[in-house]
Write an enzyme that holds these catalytic residues in place. Structure first.
Site, PDB file in Angstrom:
ATOM      1  N   SER A 275      16.580 -20.194  -8.580  1.00  0.00           N
ATOM      2  CA  SER A 275      16.032 -20.385  -7.234  1.00  0.00           C
ATOM      3  C   SER A 275      15.749 -21.862  -7.022  1.00  0.00           C
ATOM      4  CB  SER A 275      14.733 -19.598  -7.085  1.00  0.00           C
ATOM      5  OG  SER A 275      13.751 -20.105  -7.974  1.00  0.00           O
ATOM      6  N   ASP A 276      15.806 -22.305  -5.770  1.00  0.00           N
ATOM      7  CA  ASP A 276      15.202 -23.604  -5.473  1.00  0.00           C
ATOM      8  C   ASP A 276      13.697 -23.414  -5.697  1.00  0.00           C
ATOM      9  OD1 ASP A 276      14.658 -26.212  -4.690  1.00  0.00           O
ATOM     10  OD2 ASP A 276      15.905 -26.127  -2.900  1.00  0.00           O
ATOM     11  N   TRP A 277      12.964 -24.530  -5.779  1.00  0.00           N
ATOM     12  CA  TRP A 277      11.551 -24.454  -6.201  1.00  0.00           C
ATOM     13  C   TRP A 277      10.686 -23.670  -5.207  1.00  0.00           C
ATOM     14  CZ3 TRP A 277      14.584 -26.008  -9.534  1.00  0.00           C
ATOM     15  CH2 TRP A 277      14.184 -26.417 -10.793  1.00  0.00           C
ATOM     16  N   LEU A 278      10.224 -22.505  -5.670  1.00  0.00           N
ATOM     17  CA  LEU A 278       9.413 -21.575  -4.862  1.00  0.00           C
ATOM     18  C   LEU A 278      10.196 -20.951  -3.712  1.00  0.00           C
ATOM     19  CD1 LEU A 278       6.045 -23.550  -4.736  1.00  0.00           C
ATOM     20  CD2 LEU A 278       6.705 -21.757  -6.335  1.00  0.00           C
ATOM     21  N   ALA A 279      11.527 -20.913  -3.853  1.00  0.00           N
ATOM     22  CA  ALA A 279      12.340 -20.292  -2.805  1.00  0.00           C
ATOM     23  C   ALA A 279      12.456 -18.782  -2.988  1.00  0.00           C
ATOM     24  CB  ALA A 279      13.740 -20.905  -2.792  1.00  0.00           C
TER      25      ALA A 279
END
Ligand SMILES: *[C@@H]1O[C@H](CO)[C@@H](O)[C@H](O)[C@H]1NC(C)=O
Ligand SMILES: *[C@@H]1O[C@H](CO)[C@@H](O)[C@H](O)[C@H]1NC(C)=O
Ligand SMILES: *[C@@H]1O[C@H](CO)[C@@H](O)[C@H](O)[C@H]1NC(C)=O
Ligand SMILES: *[C@@H]1O[C@H](CO)[C@@H](O)[C@H](O)[C@H]1NC(C)=O
Ligand SMILES: *[C@@H]1O[C@H](CO)[C@@H](O)[C@H](O)[C@H]1NC(C)=O
Ligand SMILES: CC(=O)N[C@H]1CO[C@H](CO)[C@@H](O)[C@@H]1O
Length: 866
Positions: A275-279
Site C-alpha cells: 500500500s502507499d503509506w496509510l492508503a
C-alpha cells in the site's frame, strides 16, 4: 508517503468508499482469487528458496513480514517485522525516487522529468545503478521508485515531475532502465503508484470523503497508464506500490480486478504489492483483493498500535476469513523478492535514521517511551555520483529558441542576471522540510519525492566562474536600479513548482491549483521588464512541467529560452557548460508546451471541490498531450520532443527491416508451470502458532503479529463465516488471455521492425543528437489510434563537426498493436497493413518516413502533424 501531522487527522471511512458513485459504465468487476505466484522461470529459483523458508514459518511469523511495524517504529519510513528464529531480517523501505530521503551524505539526483528530458537510456540506467548503490550503502532493502503514475495527463498535477514525461514509452523506458540499474545493486525497486494518481488533491480516503475515482476504460488503461508498469514488470521489478485513489470507484489498495486480474494474472507480476503509506482501508478485503504488504503497518489512525494486518491478519487466518493459500502467497512473494535480489547474502542493515540528524536518538520515536541508541552512522554513499547527476542535468537542458545564435555566450560579454532562482535559497537549500517552498534555485519539487541536498551548485556561482563581467539582481521583481551597458545580455531565471498534497506552498496544495500554468512569482513580468530594457535576453526556466510562455516568447529581445527542468544538486555547472558552449544542449521536451491551457480538454483539469467521491473520468481516452493536440489540429507553442542544438544534425540513409512475422494475436503463452508454493500445507494452523511468547518485552504501540492466548483460541474456534464480497471465489481462474511472461505475453517484446538511420553533424560545433521514432498506424483498421505515437528513441555519442553515427530504433510487436478489449489481448490490427515509422527530432518536426509495406524509407518529408 504523506506527512505525519496531516496523517494523524486522517480517520478513514474504511468501507471501500461509497461516496458519489462512479459513472455507471465504470465498474471494477470482482476478480478472485489472487494468482499464486512462482510460475515464471525468471523467479523459479527465488520461489524454490522462499517456499523452503516459508514452509518452516509459524502463522505469526508469516503475518509479521507482510506488515510494517508502525510509522516511526524503526529507522526507515517503512520497516517490516522479522522472523528472528529463521534469521529473516526486518526489511527497510525508503523514499525517494531521486535519492535517499531523510538522511545526509547522499546524492540529490535530478528527478524523473529531468531524466526523461535527456532521452538518454544510458544515463537512465546509470542513475538507477547509482541510486541502487546509495540505497544499499544505507542498508535499504526497498527503493521506493521509480514513479510512472502520474503519467502526466494533467498539466497541473503536483507529482508529474517525479516521473519521466507525458508519454507511456518515455515513462516505460525510464522506468525499465531505472529498475535494471537499481536492482543491479541488489536493491528491490518499487514502481508506483498503481494507478490513476494524476492529481494530488482529494487523493486520500478520509472520514468525510473517499479518495477520488479515476474512471479509466480498459483500452486507455492498457495503451497509456498501465504501459510503463508493464515495462517495469518486464524488467523484473520486485515491488509495486498501490495508489491512494480509487479506480472505477474501488480503492486501488483493494481493487481485486486491478490487482488480481490485471497486475498479477495478466502482467504476470511475481513480486509483491504494498500500500502507499496509510492508503489501505480494510483488512480482510484488501488481503483477498491481492494486497501483499501493509505500509507502514498502522490502520487508518497511526501511532496507536492498531494495524489492519499483523495481529489482525493472524486472527483472520485463524478464523478462516483469509485462506492460508492467500496468506502463504503474500509471505512468499515478500521472501521471494528478497531472494531474487540476493539480499540473503550479506545485505547491510540500515545505518541512518529518518527521524533525527543526530548520532544518537530514539529507536522508536512512535512509542510513548522509547529506548535510545545509535541513530546515524553518517555513512557517506556519494562516491562519484555527482558526475552522473551533473551529466543528467546537463543533457536535460533543452534549448527551445536561439535567435541570432545568441547562445553560446563568451566570457567577455557583460551579463546581467535576474531572478531569485539564479542562486541558492539564502536560508539553505534544505531549509524548508521536504523542499516545501520555492526559494532559490529550484532543483526538485516538494513532498516525499525528495532528498536532502548535500550541497547546491547554483547557477550564479557557476556563471561567475566563467565570466568576470557579471552583475546580478537576485530578486523576482525587476529592479529600478538595473543598469544597461552596450552589448549586455540579460539572463532571466524563472520557475514553476509543485509537489505532494500534504504541504501547501504559496497556496498550491500539491497541484498547481493557484499558480496555473504561469511561471511563479510573476516570472512573466520579470521577463517582460528585462526584455523592455535589454536587447538580448536569455530566459532560463526551472520547472516541474509545462509553463505558458505566450506573454513574452515572441518579444524581439527574447532571443533564447532554455528549460533546465529540475536539475537536482548539480544545477550550476550543468547549465554553465551549455550556456558557455562547452557542450551543446541535447535535452528535448518530455511534454508539449501549449499556447493556452484551454487548448486541452476540461477532463484533464483538476477535479474535486464537491461532496462525496470526486470523479476523475478519463473521457479524453487515448488523447493526452501531443496525442490530443494532433487529434484536434491544435498547434502547440513547442511540440513534445522539441529541443535545439548548437550543432546541426542531418538524417542520412535510413533502412527498415522486418523482425518476427506478425500475426493478429501473439502466439499463445505456454501453460503455467507449477509453482514451488504448491507444496504448502494449506490447512489452518493451530492457535498455538499465534500465541504471544511469555515474558516478551513489548514496545508500546509497536505493531506485532501475535495474539493473546485467549484471542487466538477464540478466533480458531469461531464458526461464523466472513461476508465475502460479491463474486468472491477461492477456485483458481484460468489464466488471462493477454498474459504469459513478465509484463504480459512474452512475444509482445519481439522486434517487429528495426529502423536504422545515419545521423551526421553538418554544423561546426560538437553535440549529441536524439532520434525519435513515432508510429502511424494504418487507416481504417477498426481501431481509432492517435495520429502518431512515440515508440522508441536513441541518443548519439557526442558527434564532432562532420562526424556521423548509425543508430537503430526498434518497434516491438506491442508497438504495432492495440489493446483489444473484447479479446483481452494486444492485437496487430492490420497484419501486412502499412505502418509508417516517422523519424525526427520532435513530434512536430519529422523529416523521414519508413513504410512497413514497401520496407523503404524516404527523407525530405513533412510529418503528419505538419
Ligand atoms: C473500469 O471501467 C471501464 C469501463 O467499463 C472498464 O473498461 C475497465 O476495465 C474498468 N477497469 C478496472 C480496473 O476496473
Ligand atoms: C516480528 O518482528 C519483530 C520486529 O523485528 C520481532 O521483534 C518479533 O520477534 C517478530 N515476531 C515473530 C513472530 O517472529
Ligand atoms: C552501514 O552501511 C555499511 C556500508 O553498506 C555497512 O558496511 C555497515 O554494516 C552498515 N552499518 C550498520 C551499522 O549496519
Ligand atoms: C476474523 O478476523 C478478522 C480480523 O480481525 C475480522 O476482520 C473478521 O471479521 C473475522 N471473521 C469473522 C467471520 O468473524
Ligand atoms: C534490431 O535491432 C536490435 C538492436 O540493434 C538488434 O539486437 C536486433 O537483432 C535487430 N533485429 C532485426 C530483426 O534486425
Ligand atoms: C562527506 C560528508 O558530507 N560528510 C558529512 C556526513 O554527514 C555528517 C553529518 O551531517 C557531516 O558532518 C559530514 O560532513
Amino acid at each position: 508517503m504523506a506527512h505525519l501531522s496531516k496523517l494523524i487527522l486522517l480517520l478513514c471511512m474504511c468501507d471501500g468508499g461509497d461516496g458519489k458513485a462512479a459513472p455507471s459504465e465504470y465498474t471494477s468487476p470482482p476478480w478472485y482469487p489472487t494468482p499464486v505466484a512462482g510460475w515464471l522461470d525468471e523467479w523459479g529459483e527465488a520461489y524454490a528458496k522462499a517456499a523452503k523458508l516459508v514452509s518452516r514459518m509459524t502463522l505469526a511469523e508469516k503475518t509479521n513480514i507482510t506488515s510494517g511495524t508502525g510509522i516511526l517504529m524503526g529507522r526507515c519510513v517503512g520497516n517490516t517485522g522479522s522472523v528472528p528464529r529463521l534469521s529473516f531480517p526486518q526489511l527497510c523501505l525508503q523514499d525517494s525516487a531521486l535519492g535517499v530521503r531523510y538522511t545526509d551524505n547522499v546524492t540529490a539526483f535530478p528527478p524523473g522529468i529531468t531524466v526523461g528530458a535527456t532521452f538518454n537510456k544510458q544515463l537512465m540506467y546509470a542513475r538507477g545503478a547509482a541510486l541502487g548503490k546509495e540505497f544499499r550503502g544505507k542498508g535499504i532493502n526497498f527503493h521506493l521508485g521509480p514513479s510512472v503514475g502520474p503519467l502526466g495527463r494533467k498539466l497541473r498535477g503536483g507529482r508529474g515531475w517525479e516521473g519521466f514525461g507525458a508519454d507511456p514509452v518515455l515513462q516505460g523506458v525510464g522506468a525499465a532502465e531505472t529498475i535494471r540499474g537499481v536492482q543491479s545493486q541488489g536493491v528491490i525497486a518499487t514502481i508506483k503508484h498503481l494507478i490513476g494518481n494524476e492529481q494530488e488533491m482529494y487523493r486520500q480516503y478520509n472520514p468525510l470523503q473517499p479518495g477520488y475515482s479515476a474512471n479509466i476504460d480498459d483500452r486507455t488503461l492498457h495503451e497509456l497508464y498501465l504501459w510503463p508498469f508493464a515495462d517495469g514488470i518486464h524488467a523484473g521489478v520486485g515491488a509495486v506500490m498501490a495508489a491512494y485513489n480509487a479506480v472505477n470507484g474501488s480503492a486501488c489498495t483493494q481493487n481485486s480486478y486491478l490487482i488480481n486480474r490485471i497486475l498479477k494474472d495478466e502482467l504476470g507480476f511475481q513480486g509483491l504489492i504494498m500500500s502507499d503509506w496509510l492508503a489501505q482501508i480494510s483488512g480482510v478485503a484488501a488481503a483477498l483483493a491481492g494486497l501483499d504488504m501493509s505500509m507502514p503497518g498502522d490502520a487508518s489512525i497511526p501511532l496507536i498500535g492498531e494495524p489492519w494486518w499483523a495481529s489482525h491478519l493472524t486472527e483472520a487466518a485463524l478464523n478462516d476469513s483469509v485462506p492460508m493459500e492467500r496468506l502463504n502467497d503474500m509471505t512468499t512473494r515478500v521472501v521471494a523478492a528478497w531472494y531474487q535480489m540476493n539480499q540473503d547474502k550479506g545485505f547491510p542493515e540500515p545505518n541512518f535514521s529518518s527521524w533525527t540528524k543526530s548520532a544518537k536518538g530514539l529507536l522508536y520515536p512512535g512509542a510513548l517511551i522509547s529506548p535510545s541508541g545509535t541513530a546515524n552512522e553518517f555513512v557517506n554513499v556519494q562516491e562519484d555520483h555527482a558526475d552522473v547527476a551533473r551529466d543528467i542535468a546537463m543533457e536535460a537542458v533543452t534549448l527551445l529558441k536561439n535567435e541570432d545564435n545568441l547562445l553560446p555566450l563568451d566570457s567577455i560579454t557583460p551579463l546581467k542576471i535576474f531572478g531569485s532562482g539564479a542562486s541558492k535559497n539564502p536560508a539553505g537549500p534544505n531549509s524548508c522540510p521536504d523542499r516545501g517552498c520555492n526559494k532559490g534555485t529550484l532543483g526538485m519539487g516538494w513532498g516525499s519525492g525528495t532528498a536532502e541536498y548535500p550541497h547546491m551548485d547554483d547557477p550564479i556561482s557557476a556563471i561567475r566562474e566563467r565570466s568576470s563581467h557579471v552583475t546580478s539582481y537576485l530578486t523576482d521583481i525587476f529592479p529600478l536600479t538595473a543598469v544597461a551597458e552596450k552589448g549586455d545580455v540579460a539572463l532571466v531565471f524563472i520557475s514553476a513548482d509543485s509537489g505532494e498534497n500534504y504541504i501547501t506552498v504559496e497556496g498550491n496544495a500539491g497541484d498547481r491549483n493557484v499558480a496555473g500554468l504561469h511561471a511563479w512569482h510573476d516570472g512573466d513580468a520579470l521577463v517582460k521588464a528585462a526584455a523592455n530594457k535589454y536587447e538580448k535576453v536569455v530566459v532560463i526556466v526551472h520547472t516541474v512541467g509545462p509553463i505558458l510562455v505566450e506573454e513574452w516568447i515572441d518579444l524581439p529581445s527574447v532571443k533564447s529560452v532554455l528549460f533546465a527542468h529540475l536539475p537536482g544538486q548539480e544545477a550550476g555547472q550543468s547549465l554553465a557548460k551549455v550556456l558557455f558552449g562547452d557542450e551543446s544542449p541535447s535535452g528535448h521536451l518530455p511534454y508539449s508546451i501549449p499556447k493556452s491551457e484551454d487548448d486541452y480538454p476540461k477532463s484533464v483539469g483538476l477535479v474535486g471541490f464537491e461532496l462525496g467521491q470526486a470523479q476523475d473520468t478519463y473521457s479524453e481516452g487515448l488523447y493526452i498531450d501531443y496525442r490530443y493536440l494532433n487529434h484536434k489540429g491544435i498547434a502547440p507553442r513547442y511540440p513534445f520532443g522539441h529541443g535545439l542544438s548548437y550543432a546541426n544534425f542531418e538524417l542520412g540513409e535510413a533502412t527498415i527491416v522486418a523482425g518476427v512475422s506478425l500475426s493478429s494475436a501473439p502466439p499463445d503463452a505456454p501453460p503455467r508451470k507449477e509453482t514451488a508454493q504448491s507444496t504448502y500445507d494449506k490447512s489452518r494452523p493451530p492457535a498455538s502458532e499465534a500465541y504471544e511468547p511469555a515474558g516478551f518485552a513489548k514496545i508500546w504501540r509497536y505493531i506485532y503479529s501475535w495474539l493473546s492466548r485467549a484471542d487466538a483460541d477464540k478466533a480458531r474456534a469461531s464458526t461464523s463465516r466472513y461476508p465475502y464480497p460479491e463474486g468472491y471465489s477461492s477456485v483458481a481462474k484460468t489464466a488471462a488471455p493477454g498474459g504469459g511472461g513478465q509484463g504480459g505475453n512474452a512475444a509482445l517484446w519481439d522486434t517487429a521492425f528495426n529502423v536504422s538511420v545515419t545521423v551526421s553533424n553538418s554544423g561546426s560545433k560538437a553535440g549529441k543528437a536524439v532520434v525519435q521514432a513515432y508510429v502511424q498506424f494504418p487507416a481504417n483498421t477498426g481501431f481509432e489510434t492517435a495520429m502518431i505515437q512515440l515508440r522508441d528513441f536513441a541518443k548519439t555519442a557526442r558527434l564532432g563537426a562532420g562526424q556521423s553515427e548509425r543508430v537503430t530504433v526498434t518497434l516491438s510487436r506491442r508497438d504495432v498493436s492495440v489493446w483489444d478489449v473484447r479479446q483481452q489481448k494486444w492485437i496487430v490490427p492490420a497484419v501486412g497493413g502499412e505502418y509508417r515509422v516517422w523519424i525526427g527530432e520532435s513530434a512536430g518536426r519529422l523529416k523521414m518516413v519508413c513504410s512497413s509495406a514497401s520496407l523503404s524509407c524516404r527523407g525530405g518529408v513533412t510529418g503528419p502533424a505538419g
